[in-house]
Design an enzyme around this catalytic site. Structure first.
Site, PDB file in Angstrom:
ATOM      1  CB  SER A 153       7.146 -12.182   2.754  1.00  0.00           C
ATOM      2  OG  SER A 153       5.816 -11.958   2.426  1.00  0.00           O
ATOM      3  NE  ARG A 170       4.428  -0.223   0.166  1.00  0.00           N
ATOM      4  CZ  ARG A 170       5.192  -1.283   0.319  1.00  0.00           C
ATOM      5  NH1 ARG A 170       4.765  -2.460  -0.088  1.00  0.00           N
ATOM      6  NH2 ARG A 170       6.363  -1.196   0.883  1.00  0.00           N
ATOM      7  CG  ASP A 186       3.432 -12.111   9.922  1.00  0.00           C
ATOM      8  OD1 ASP A 186       2.404 -11.643   9.399  1.00  0.00           O
ATOM      9  OD2 ASP A 186       4.363 -12.606   9.275  1.00  0.00           O
ATOM     10  CG  HIS A 237       4.374  -9.938   6.783  1.00  0.00           C
ATOM     11  ND1 HIS A 237       4.697 -11.267   6.882  1.00  0.00           N
ATOM     12  CD2 HIS A 237       4.620  -9.577   5.497  1.00  0.00           C
ATOM     13  CE1 HIS A 237       5.117 -11.691   5.700  1.00  0.00           C
ATOM     14  NE2 HIS A 237       5.086 -10.688   4.848  1.00  0.00           N
ATOM     15  CG  ASP A 238       6.644  -4.136   7.381  1.00  0.00           C
ATOM     16  OD1 ASP A 238       6.754  -4.825   6.356  1.00  0.00           O
ATOM     17  OD2 ASP A 238       6.266  -2.955   7.387  1.00  0.00           O
TER      18      ASP A 238
END
Lengths: 198, 382
Positions: free
Chosen positions: B155, B225, B320, B353-354
């Site tokens: 990222s 968050r 993602d 994405h994680d």
């Protein structure tokens, strides 16, 4: 190296920019990087093959040929190679156009469905041919666009592509007098080097 | 608890100071600054086996190992860094730092501004990926590492690796860019702006001077968050993880219903708000938004990447949608056009994405294979 790849490798000019479609484990590109100083990239979708390419330090890009070559600029390669993959793609004719848009020349190899064994198999048994160079059954074959050398050359003529070079061999990648005489009957694999023509 | 054998074990963060002024891209000058970092593994005699880990948006220097035996959680990339792991500390000397402007020990908004004797807070200068890379290059000088065997990041970390390759082409042999993009899309920036607005509109934000007021914009950070977290996961991934399971209440009666996913997001948001600085979050998201290495080259990414000399591994994940494979492909296409060595893989997995933080089998196979090759390159005498 696999004999068919050696034949292709011999056709490549030193220092060329090469794109290898369906590069497998990267054997050809690895050889070309080592012995011909090419700047080469291979496209592949099989994860285990990609890992082999990484081991070899070959520039492999995970990309499905059926999505075309739209991400590569016109004339960005001297040579685009596709070894025994043409018959397995969804649109071989469109891909040929793409290969010659991206590359100045291309080398295509594919198995011959017009070989006498295929012809007699179909004629005598009435079943889809299974041969040494075409070992799959009709339902599990990746080869969805089989053709004969004659078919392929007809397509090249229709597209006005220039056949710069042709080499026809048996399954052991050897030429022979009978093959030279009647390639579409006795040859099993052909290598075509194509240019854009006029 | 006992520390697993494949961990780097107990690690102690280190701190280093730079007394030469650092001129930032925005024109501001930091007269001096400090960076906090950790190292794992041994630097070889030829100093060729060093690997730099660049962290992502909410990351920090503590990438692997434990700070004490009582530590409940290891570093953020424990699955990937350690003896026998993809980033193999038996072979590499791994360095991980907290970026300038961070809130985990390096000079940042929470640090005391020597000019005022008070925390920088909102007056901390705006830093960019380019600034980070420049400060990391100075840090490399201090460590005595002339050339990194590899610079690795996911990222925003991948963006730093990419900037390194452009700004210091001779100082790295390999750049590993994971779930990365050559610049943010409008959608990416939009999500960042929602997160920022959540923070700045919190009543406890006080224009960034919350430390002076003795408060913290907890709610804003939590919301920021929560939004971020949704974008880091895929629809399928969330469905698998939470579905429509209830944490409490009864839908039939319509009373006090809380879905598992809500509870999860609240928990993630709350713990983040207690561990992360709001001004740092604003600064880091801005650094993301402004990242655009092609800009200096007339918006021509090929020209930008023509500056590079290193080999690239570019990896992305099918699910993602924050930095989808197409964004990585932009980098790959430009590298091919610039005639650079690049290997590109697209990992099929549902974690969004994680995924770059998770031990996904094929992803780790690719990393391991690639880095083993890097290790054998730098092991050999040059």
């Amino acid at each position: 190296m696999r004999q068919d790849l050696q034949i292709i490798a011999d056709l490549v000019r030193p220092g060329a920019r090469v794109l290898d479609l369906g590069c497998g484990d990267g054997e050809l590109l690895h050889y070309l990087q080592l012995h011909k100083q090419v700047n080469g990239y291979g496209l592949e979708i099989d994860p285990s093959m990609i890992t082999r390419c990484i081991q070899r330090g070959v520039n492999v890009i995970e990309q499905d040929l059926d999505q075309g070559l739209g991400n590569f600029a016109d004339n960005s390669f001297d040579l685009v190679v596709m070894a025994e993959t043409l018959q397995a793609v969804r649109q071989p004719d469109a891909l040929l156009d793409e290969m010659l848009r991206v590359g100045e020349q291309c080398i295509v190899t594919f198995p011959n469905f017009g070989h006498w064994r295929c012809r007699t198999y179909l004629a005598t048994r009435g079943a889809m041919p299974i041969a040494k160079h075409l070992p799959h059954r009709w339902y599990d074959t990746p080869n969805i666009h089989l053709c004969t050398f004659a078919d392929f050359e007809r397509l090249c003529r229709a597209k006005e592509l220039e056949i710069i070079e042709r080499f026809v061999s048996d399954t052991s990648y050897r030429p022979g007098p009978l093959i030279n005489l009647l390639p579409n009957l006795f040859g099993t694999i052909a290598y075509y080097r194509l240019g854009r023509g006029q | 608890m006992s520390i697993p054998e494949d961990s780097v074990g107990i690690v102690t963060p280190q701190r280093t100071r730079f007394d030469d002024p650092l001129v930032l891209q925005c024109g501001a000058v930091l007269p001096s600054h400090e960076l906090v970092y950790e190292t794992y593994g041994e630097l070889n005699e030829a100093r060729t086996n060093a690997v730099l880990i660049c962290h992502a948006l909410s990351g920090h220097h503590h990438a692997a190992g434990y700070h004490s035996v009582e530590d409940r959680k290891p570093g953020w990339w424990e699955t990937c860094i350690g003896p026998g792991k993809p980033i193999d500390t038996n072979r590499f000397y791994v360095v991980s730092l907290n970026n300038l402007g961070g809130c985990h020990g390096s000079t940042g908004p929470r640090s005391i501004d020597p000019n005022t004797g008070r925390p920088f807070g909102p007056t901390f200068p705006r830093v960019t990926v380019t600034d980070w890379v420049a400060s990391q290059a100075r840090f490399s000088d201090q460590l005595g590492i002339e050339v990194w065997a590899a610079i690795i990041g996911g990222s925003l970390g991948g963006m730093q690796a990419l900037q390194w390759a452009i700004d210091f082409p001779d100082r790295l042999r390999h750049a590993v860019l994971i779930a990365c993009a050559p610049k943010l899309s409008a959608q990416n920036i939009a999500f960042n702006e929602i997160a920022r607005q959540a923070i700045v509109s919190d009543r406890e934000f006080h224009d960034g001077n919350y430390l002076d007021e003795g408060v913290n914009p907890d709610r804003g950070l939590m919301l920021a968050r929560m939004v971020g977290h949704v974008t880091y996961q895929s629809d399928d991934g969330m469905r698998d993880k939470f579905g429509r399971e209830l944490k409490s209440g009864d839908i039939a009666l319509g009373r006090d219903v809380e879905f598992q996913v809500e509870s999860y997001l609240h928990h993630q948001g709350r713990s983040f708000s207690q561990s992360f600085d709001a001004n740092t979050y604003l600064l880091m998201t801005r650094a993301l938004d402004y990242f655009d290495p092609a800009r200096k080259f007339g918006d021509d990414l090929v020209a930008a990447l023509s500056e590079t000399r290193c080999n690239f591994l570019v990896t992305s994940f099918t699910s993602d949608w924050r930095f989808p494979p197409a964004r990585s492909q932009e980098i790959v296409n430009a590298l091919v056009a610039a005639r650079r060595n690049v290997i590109s893989t697209i990992i099929d997995c549902p974690h969004g994405h994680d995924a770059f933080l998770l031990p996904v089998q094929r992803y780790f196979d690719v990393l391991t294979t690639y880095l083993q090759r890097v290790a054998s390159e730098v092991d050999a005498p040059r």
